[in-house]
Enzyme design. Sequence first.
Site, PDB file in Angstrom:
ATOM      1  N   GLU A   1       0.884  -1.160   0.000  1.00 29.95           N
ATOM      2  CA  GLU A   1       0.000   0.000   0.000  1.00 29.95           C
ATOM      3  C   GLU A   1       0.925   1.214   0.000  1.00 29.95           C
ATOM      4  O   GLU A   1       1.422   1.634   1.037  1.00 29.95           O
ATOM      5  CB  GLU A   1      -0.899  -0.065   1.240  1.00 29.95           C
ATOM      6  CG  GLU A   1      -2.176   0.688   1.077  1.00 29.95           C
ATOM      7  CD  GLU A   1      -2.080   2.065   1.661  1.00 29.95           C
ATOM      8  OE1 GLU A   1      -1.846   3.011   0.857  1.00 29.95           O
ATOM      9  OE2 GLU A   1      -2.212   2.202   2.880  1.00 29.95           O
TER      10      GLU A   1
ATOM     11  N   CYS B   1      -2.031   8.951   2.571  1.00 29.40           N
ATOM     12  CA  CYS B   1      -1.800   8.453   1.212  1.00 29.40           C
ATOM     13  C   CYS B   1      -3.015   8.748   0.356  1.00 29.40           C
ATOM     14  O   CYS B   1      -2.925   8.789  -0.858  1.00 29.40           O
ATOM     15  CB  CYS B   1      -1.445   6.984   1.224  1.00 29.40           C
ATOM     16  SG  CYS B   1      -2.640   6.016   2.089  1.00 29.40           S
TER      17      CYS B   1
END
Length: 518
Positions: free
Chosen positions: A263, A297
């Site tokens: 990720e 993110c």
Amino acid sequence: MTSIELLQTLGVTNDPRFVAPAAIGKNARRDIVASENPATGEVLGGVRLDDAEAYERTVSRLAAGFRAWRSVPAPTRGQVVRAIGEEIRTHRQALGRLVTLEVGKILAEGVGEIQEIVDIADLAVGLSRQLPGMTMPSERAGHRLMEQWLPLGPVGVITAFNFPAAVWGWNAMLAAVCGDTVLWKPSLLAPLTAMACNAIASRVATEMGHPDVFGLVIGSDAEIGERLIADRRFPLISATGSCRMGRRVASVVGQRLGRTLLELGGNNAVIVHEDADVSLAAQSIVFGAIGTAGQRCTTTRRLIVHENVAESLREKLCTAYEQVIGVNGAAGRIGDPTSERTLVGPLISGEAVKMFERAVAQADKERGQVLVGGRAITDLGGHFVQPTIVLSPKTNDLPIAMEETFAPILYVFTYTNLDEAIAMQNSVDQGLSSAIFTEGLRVSERFLAPDGSGSDCGIANVNCGTSGAEIGGAFGGEKDTGGGRESGSDSWKAYMRRQTTAINAKGTFALAQGIVFG
Ligand code: UN1
């Protein structure tokens, strides 16, 4: 409550690695890292780093622990996770406060992050009574074709500073119900939060008779990270962080044919179409772009707005940003992240402030126009910057916007037709999160087109911003974001191995594909 009292309440000071702030001294020691509050520079505590020997001790414990834990029935494993979730819930405020002190996100977000662990624990408990395999009809008479999901092994979880608790929770709670043991390697920018969360999980599991399910190693990437990713005892490494880190993890784990769940970075855009509810879009963009000081993110980094609504949206955004920054003598909403008034806390470090300044200077060189913000704030003590909006030149040519700078900078582009907007959105290397604002079904369906010609991201929202995903959906993204999926939906499958079984209950020899043999 002082920070040291908070650490005591959460059991951090009992960890043999913990070094009291007063004992750290002026001379930096290579084997001790200090965790600093990015809002004030206060040293919260030190951590004596694990060496190879300590690593080995923990990993052997978890490897042996796996052989016991996998044999505990999944619903019983679920009861352990339920108890951990309850204990985390009990300490939600304290843990949230520690997140705030250690990484600077505002209290509401710190507590929200801990809530994500509680939520994923709930999901994992339910899952512990399912973990369903399929059965398929066999082409051979009297045969059964089915699959079952089996525990995988010890799982290595590498986390970043920006979600120092929740991302471990997504991985650890699922892995635990799946029958895996979990080794956590946290960011050296947030080791105390990790010590607190791991202490709770370990204590609860130990009290319930399972002392070797959770472990923590704290060390540098070079010493501990490299050792972990090369370690064949870990069939799965789940890693969150930069694309650079992800490439390294993928190549080392790939070499040994292990599995990764990555990720990595995002460069997320919001498209605002001409038929959008512009006020709704503005609120979502402000949260997406300046929430967590732009250090998610999933942060909204690019705005792609239809020319017919560009001006009104820009005005709304600039007004909101000015209120946050505080202009004309008005008090802004940037500062102490523990204060309820604050909306924007500090960046994680002085280096992060420099990256922010570099990006703004580069945007300026590329003829981007700073509409609001653009400066570091030097008089608040910590690593603060102004949330910033940069308008791209008319040609929409602004190369700096192709990069992910972990800071609250929003780059604005303008479009005339939707296909062009979608192409612009998809033009970056990463593919994590995306959103469109529209009141029109055809427009949203174009964005979500089932042939895949719309958003190329792992997350594609309609009239919802890019950040703040719920744990019920699978979380992750495509392209340079790494392709992994964590948290909800069927992400649990990453933590198990699949076994396909054909059973002949008829007793006569039969082959698939109609082959006759002998
Ligand atoms: C991250 O920034 O690594 O969707 C995770 C969100 C949060 C998770 C972000 N639930 O913004």
